[in-house]
Every structure is written in structure tokens, then in C-alpha cells.
Design a protein around this motif. Sequence first.
Motif, PDB file in Angstrom:
ATOM      1  N   LEU A 154       1.010  -1.207   0.016  1.00 46.68           N
ATOM      2  CA  LEU A 154       0.127  -0.103   0.072  1.00 46.68           C
ATOM      3  C   LEU A 154       0.810   1.273  -0.015  1.00 46.68           C
ATOM      4  CD1 LEU A 154      -2.755  -0.748   2.567  1.00 46.68           C
ATOM      5  CD2 LEU A 154      -2.978  -0.607   0.234  1.00 46.68           C
ATOM      6  N   ALA A 155       0.527   2.146  -0.717  1.00 47.77           N
ATOM      7  CA  ALA A 155       1.049   3.464  -0.858  1.00 47.77           C
ATOM      8  C   ALA A 155       0.610   4.160   0.410  1.00 47.77           C
ATOM      9  CB  ALA A 155       1.165   4.203  -2.225  1.00 47.77           C
ATOM     10  N   GLU A 156       1.467   5.059   0.530  1.00 49.38           N
ATOM     11  CA  GLU A 156       1.156   6.045   2.072  1.00 49.38           C
ATOM     12  C   GLU A 156      -0.065   6.788   1.983  1.00 49.38           C
ATOM     13  OE1 GLU A 156       1.630   7.899   5.762  1.00 49.38           O
ATOM     14  OE2 GLU A 156       3.247   6.284   4.745  1.00 49.38           O
ATOM     15  N   GLY A 157      -1.199   6.267   2.947  1.00 54.42           N
ATOM     16  CA  GLY A 157      -2.443   6.803   2.680  1.00 54.42           C
ATOM     17  C   GLY A 157      -3.489   6.230   1.840  1.00 54.42           C
ATOM     18  N   GLU A 158      -2.978   5.273   1.372  1.00 59.75           N
ATOM     19  CA  GLU A 158      -3.833   4.480   0.151  1.00 59.75           C
ATOM     20  C   GLU A 158      -4.712   3.317   1.180  1.00 59.75           C
ATOM     21  OE1 GLU A 158      -3.808   1.650  -3.542  1.00 59.75           O
ATOM     22  OE2 GLU A 158      -1.931   1.753  -2.584  1.00 59.75           O
TER      23      GLU A 158
END
Length: 118
Positions: free
Chosen positions: A17-21
Amino acid sequence: MSVTLHVCTTCKANLPLAEGEQPLGARLHAALMAGDTPQGLRIVGVECLSACAQGAAIALSAPGRWSYVYGRLTEADAPDILLGAAAYAEAADGLVPWRARPVIFRKQSLARIPPLES
């Protein structure tokens, strides 16, 4: 009789997961909640269905019926999931005829669990 559709909100389908995803499961849950919920269906987010390698995962269950776990789902599948849940809600024992199931319910079933004995 109420049918419950459990949605694993933490499923990431083994993807980073990307940051904040949001996890894939959370996006699927949101898509299902935004859809046209069939009568008698409760949609419940849960933290884990232990199908991590097969996520995003859902489970359909109701008292006295067979239960099902489905995987490899995305938010794009929400309309078909709701159609399949409606067919399940209409089946007194939870056994929906094969051809009456959406394709994702035919091909992406992970488990079928018998009803609990009373």
C-alpha cells in the motif's frame, strides 16, 4: 431472515500500500455500501477473513444455510456481488443453482461451509 455479507476491510491482496492508500478490501466495502443493497442483506465490514493470499474476500451467511467465502474480488465486482447476495437471500438453504450465480461466484469461491446443526 437476515443474510449477512461480511467484507474483509483489511484485505490488501498481498499488494503493498502506498502512504495513505486504502486497502482493496476497504474500497470493496465502500463500493458495496454505495450500491443498491438487496432487501434483507446486512453488509458488515470485518478486520480479517484469513484469506489474505486470495483477497479481497467476502463471506455470505445466514442461520440454517450454507455459507460461502469468495476471494480475488475488487470494487469493480460490487454490482455482481450484490446480485449474487440477492440470489443467496432468495435460496432457503443458501444453495443457489450454478447458472443463477454471477460468474465471479462460480469461479472465485474459496470455501463452502455447511449450516450449523441446531
